[in-house]
Design a protein around this motif. Structure first.
Motif, PDB file in Angstrom:
ATOM      1  N   ASN A  64       0.842  -1.192   0.000  1.00  0.00           N
ATOM      2  CA  ASN A  64       0.000   0.000   0.000  1.00  0.00           C
ATOM      3  C   ASN A  64       0.877   1.242   0.000  1.00  0.00           C
ATOM      4  N   VAL A  65       0.616   2.148  -0.924  1.00  0.00           N
ATOM      5  CA  VAL A  65       1.299   3.437  -0.930  1.00  0.00           C
ATOM      6  C   VAL A  65       0.408   4.453  -0.228  1.00  0.00           C
ATOM      7  N   VAL A  77       5.867  -4.432  -6.639  1.00  0.00           N
ATOM      8  CA  VAL A  77       6.641  -3.960  -5.489  1.00  0.00           C
ATOM      9  C   VAL A  77       8.024  -4.596  -5.506  1.00  0.00           C
ATOM     10  N   SER A  90       7.407   0.921  -4.949  1.00  0.00           N
ATOM     11  CA  SER A  90       6.108   0.485  -5.471  1.00  0.00           C
ATOM     12  C   SER A  90       5.877   0.996  -6.881  1.00  0.00           C
ATOM     13  N   TYR A 146       0.396   8.260  -5.876  1.00  0.00           N
ATOM     14  CA  TYR A 146       1.557   8.389  -4.994  1.00  0.00           C
ATOM     15  C   TYR A 146       1.459   9.713  -4.240  1.00  0.00           C
ATOM     16  N   THR A 150       9.203  10.274   0.179  1.00  0.00           N
ATOM     17  CA  THR A 150       9.801   9.071   0.747  1.00  0.00           C
ATOM     18  C   THR A 150       9.416   9.044   2.217  1.00  0.00           C
ATOM     19  N   HIS A 195       9.451   3.650   2.636  1.00  0.00           N
ATOM     20  CA  HIS A 195       8.550   3.527   1.489  1.00  0.00           C
ATOM     21  C   HIS A 195       8.905   4.624   0.482  1.00  0.00           C
ATOM     22  N   GLU A 197       7.958   6.572  -2.375  1.00  0.00           N
ATOM     23  CA  GLU A 197       6.680   6.862  -3.020  1.00  0.00           C
ATOM     24  C   GLU A 197       6.735   8.158  -3.828  1.00  0.00           C
TER      25      GLU A 197
END
Length: 711
Positions: A64-65, A77, A90, A146, A150, A195, A197
């Motif tokens: 999940n983003v 991913v 992702s 998105y 980050t 993450h 993103e």
């Protein structure tokens, strides 16, 4: 009053006589045995409680983003692990389980309950809000989304940070600190996860050595501040401009009508939760906001009879149907967004502010595919072309003037078309897939739309609408099976079994009462999805990928280029000639991009990620609600801990032996809480030890529930 009292006393007397010395009230309150132990066994093996919680944890952590308090599914991913530290990259990918994963998570919450599943569902619902809000244009949908940062979630320290271009950023909306702290503890406990993103980061630093061909031909051509390139056929990654609440975030444009049924399942799920008095106030409030977002989405689609977008050629805010002109500048016979089938046309009205009810209103599907069918089959066909724009009046309407249950009546040169395809397959095994394989794939999205409509009708308690949806589903399911038999019976029995099982699952989603349980087979596909997802929690540390040489880099770039349009080929040659924009160095790689002033040759990452994707979270679990005769979650709800009689954390042969010993002692004994349910032998808590308990123990073999889940 006296008559009622006498009846009650008589009931007590009969109960006392039947139960002898056993407490009658206690006996009356015991659960009934499951109607079909086979259905309960299937559900337990796939989705026992502890496994469901592990699967949801893995999904929340890796797929999940978004942010701590919201998440949107993204199927592709890359995961890097070093001890308790992870990095997640992702996407990009065009088609994701954005709505389906909301539905399956909601089903898990309703079936099993518990705070973990409540929090998971909350993140999913909030993710749908972000999905609609990210562009700043009400009602717009996306292929992927998105936040453009980050995000590092430190589950040891209990903190989260968000960084964009080296600067700390904050989301435009924050939840209560205590809720954020609880979410971190639930899904990132004991680990530190970064993450990534921000596509402007990972496309140019991570992708050169991960997807060398795609980077060379597509990703490396930046069009910021407007957009980044994702796929030349189907989507770019638009950046939300300044002045919008989510400025600096990204969303994939040219969302396809094929993705709309998936999204709608999530929107219908939100309707159900918003009206469900059993759901927590936290979930109901989140769901109400999603319903409002869904109405904006539906209203925009109904207004234009199309999924709308902001393309690469118009000013931000000027809307066009998705895919009217592809990202590479090419055009096709039909765009991606204009509605082409009746099922999605009615589904758009269902999620809109006007809603849908029986009798059905007329709905338009202007991008009818009949002209394409006639072009493909020739004029010697009985396919009837509708008067434009095509108007739909029934959920069973297919194409060429036929209902889905009549599609075998379509003819070519006077012969039924499917008979011709069968004959072709008999003469040349494997040829049928090239002829009707794509049409078969289109069924999935249409059938998912019908499943969403059936759920919507059940929520609205519109029996006539639901009956129509179920009729359409029965016709589509039969056609899916027929296509699968034609394509795979001779060449690929495993694929045939998967297709038949998928048809059965979709029919069960719509609540059909007579789906053959045998068609589910061994449920290998959902089991495979679950096994892969579950393994992420205990994956080994990842190692750097072996370096490749310049010759291989060039081969990958040229291989990717060979599949592209003339426009893309010219763009590549003009920018790079015969030299790819990625090259080897002594200990790694360098890459450049366009414009070169912003993306000169520079060192890029050597990947050490596990590439994953393509699985569906808890795909068959909703059957426990919609078709419990196929999957009955009664035993699964009890979990693995109950049949683990020796308390070892896993059910195995030792537990079976213990059960046999205790079952023998329980013969003729009334099992109750005071005797610990016959020392645990009465697994289903129905008051007696019998063959159903033995079936429960057999189904539980191999389940596990470690006292704590390893990170």
């Amino acid at each position: 009053m006296r008559k009622k009292t006498m009846k009650r006393r008589g009931g007590w007397l009969l109960c006392a006589l039947a139960a002898a010395a056993i407490g009658c009230a206690e006996s009356e309150n015991l659960p009934k045995p499951v109607p079909d132990p086979a259905a309960a066994a299937r559900a337990f093996r796939l989705y026992y409680r502890e496994r469901v919680e592990r699967l949801v944890l893995a999904d929340q952590r890796f797929y999940n983003v978004g942010d701590v308090d919201f998440g949107v599914n993204l199927q592709k991913v890359g995961i890097r692990r070093q001890g308790d530290e992870f990095e997640i990259v992702s996407g990009p990918t065009d088609n994701n389980d954005i709505g389906l994963s909301v539905w399956t998570t909601a089903s898990a919450y309703r079936v099993f309950g518990g705070r973990l599943l409540e929090l998971a569902l909350l993140r999913k619902l909030n993710g749908l809000r972000f999905f609609e809000a990210v562009s700043g244009i009400g009602g717009l949908t996306a292929r992927m989304v998105y936040p453009g940062w980050t995000r590092t979630v430190d589950g040891v320290a209990g903190t989260v940070s968000r960084v964009r271009a080296g600067q700390t950023v904050e989301p435009p909306e924050r939840y209560a600190p205590d809720l954020e702290e609880e979410l971190i503890g639930a899904f990132w406990n004991g680990v530190r996860v970064t993450h990534r993103e921000d596509p402007a980061d990972f496309l140019f630093s991570y992708m050169p050595a991960v997807e060398t061909g795609a980077y060379s031909v597509t990703y490396s051509f930046s069009a910021l501040p407007d957009y980044l390139r994702s796929s030349d056929c189907c989507a770019s990654i638009k950046r939300t401009p300044a002045g919008q609440p989510w400025a600096g975030a990204y969303w994939g444009n040219h969302n396809s009508r094929d993705n709309f049924p998936d999204l709608s399942l999530g929107l219908v799920t939100a309707m159900e939760i918003a009206a469900d008095g059993r759901a927590s106030p936290l979930l109901r409030e989140a769901a109400k906001k999603v319903v409002e977002a869904g109405q904006r989405i539906g209203d925009l689609i109904v207004e234009h009879d199309a999924i709308m977008t902001v393309d690469e050629r118009h000013l931000y805010g000027e809307l066009t149907p998705s895919g009217q002109v592809r990202p590479d500048g090419e055009t096709e016979n039909e765009d991606l967004g204009t509605l082409a089938d009746c099922q999605m046309a009615f589904l758009a009205r269902a999620v809109s502010s006007s809603g849908l009810s029986w009798p059905l209103p007329e709905a338009r599907a202007p991008a009818s595919i009949e002209p394409l069918i006639v072009d493909a089959l020739g004029q010697d066909t009985n396919c009837r072309l509708p008067e434009p724009p095509r108007v739909c009046r029934s959920l069973t309407e297919a194409f060429c003037g036929f209902a889905w249950g009549q599609m075998e009546q379509l003819t070519v040169f006077g012969n039924p078309w499917l008979d011709l395809v069968r004959a072709m397959e008999q003469g040349t095994p494997g040829s049928a897939e090239g002829v009707i394989g794509g049409f078969q794939d289109d069924f999935y999205e249409i059938t998912l739309a019908v499943a969403a409509l059936s759920r919507y009708a059940a929520h609205r308690r519109d029996k006539a609408l639901r009956a129509e949806a179920q009729t359409a589903m029965a016709q589509l399911g039969a056609l899916m099976r027929e296509f699968a038999d034609i394509i795979y019976a001779r060449t690929n029995p495993d694929a045939l079994a998967r297709r038949v099982a998928r048809a059965a699952i979709l029919e069960g989603f719509a609540g059909l009462p007579d789906v053959p349980a045998a068609d589910l087979g061994d449920l290998a596909e959902p089991e495979g999805h679950s096994r892969a997802l579950e393994s992420r929690l205990n994956m080994a540390d990842t190692a750097p990928w072996p370096l490749i040489e310049d010759e291989e880099i060039r081969s990958r770039a040229e291989g990717e280029l060979s599949k592209k349009s003339d426009t893309v080929k010219a763009r590549y040659r003009d920018a790079y000639g015969d030299t790819p924009p990625v090259r080897r160095t002594a200990d790694g790689y360098e890459a450049r991009g366009v414009p070169e002033a912003e993306h000169p040759w520079r060192a890029v990452e050597v990947p050490r990620h596990l590439l994953t994707g393509g699985g569906h979270l808890l795909y068959a679990l909703p059957l426990c609600e919609t078709a419990p005769y196929l999957l009955d979650c009664t035993w699964a709800r009890a979990g693995c801990v109950r049949p683990d009689l020796d308390g070892g954390g896993r059910v195995d042969e030792a537990d079976r032996t213990l059960w046999l010993e205790r079952a023998a002692k329980a013969a003729g004994v009334a099992c109750r809480e005071k005797n610990h349910w016959c020392d645990g032998a009465d697994l289903d808590r129905t008051g007696t030890v019998d063959a159903t308990d033995e079936a429960f123990m057999e189904a539980a073999q191999g389940c596990r529930y470690a006292p704590s889940v390893s990170p």
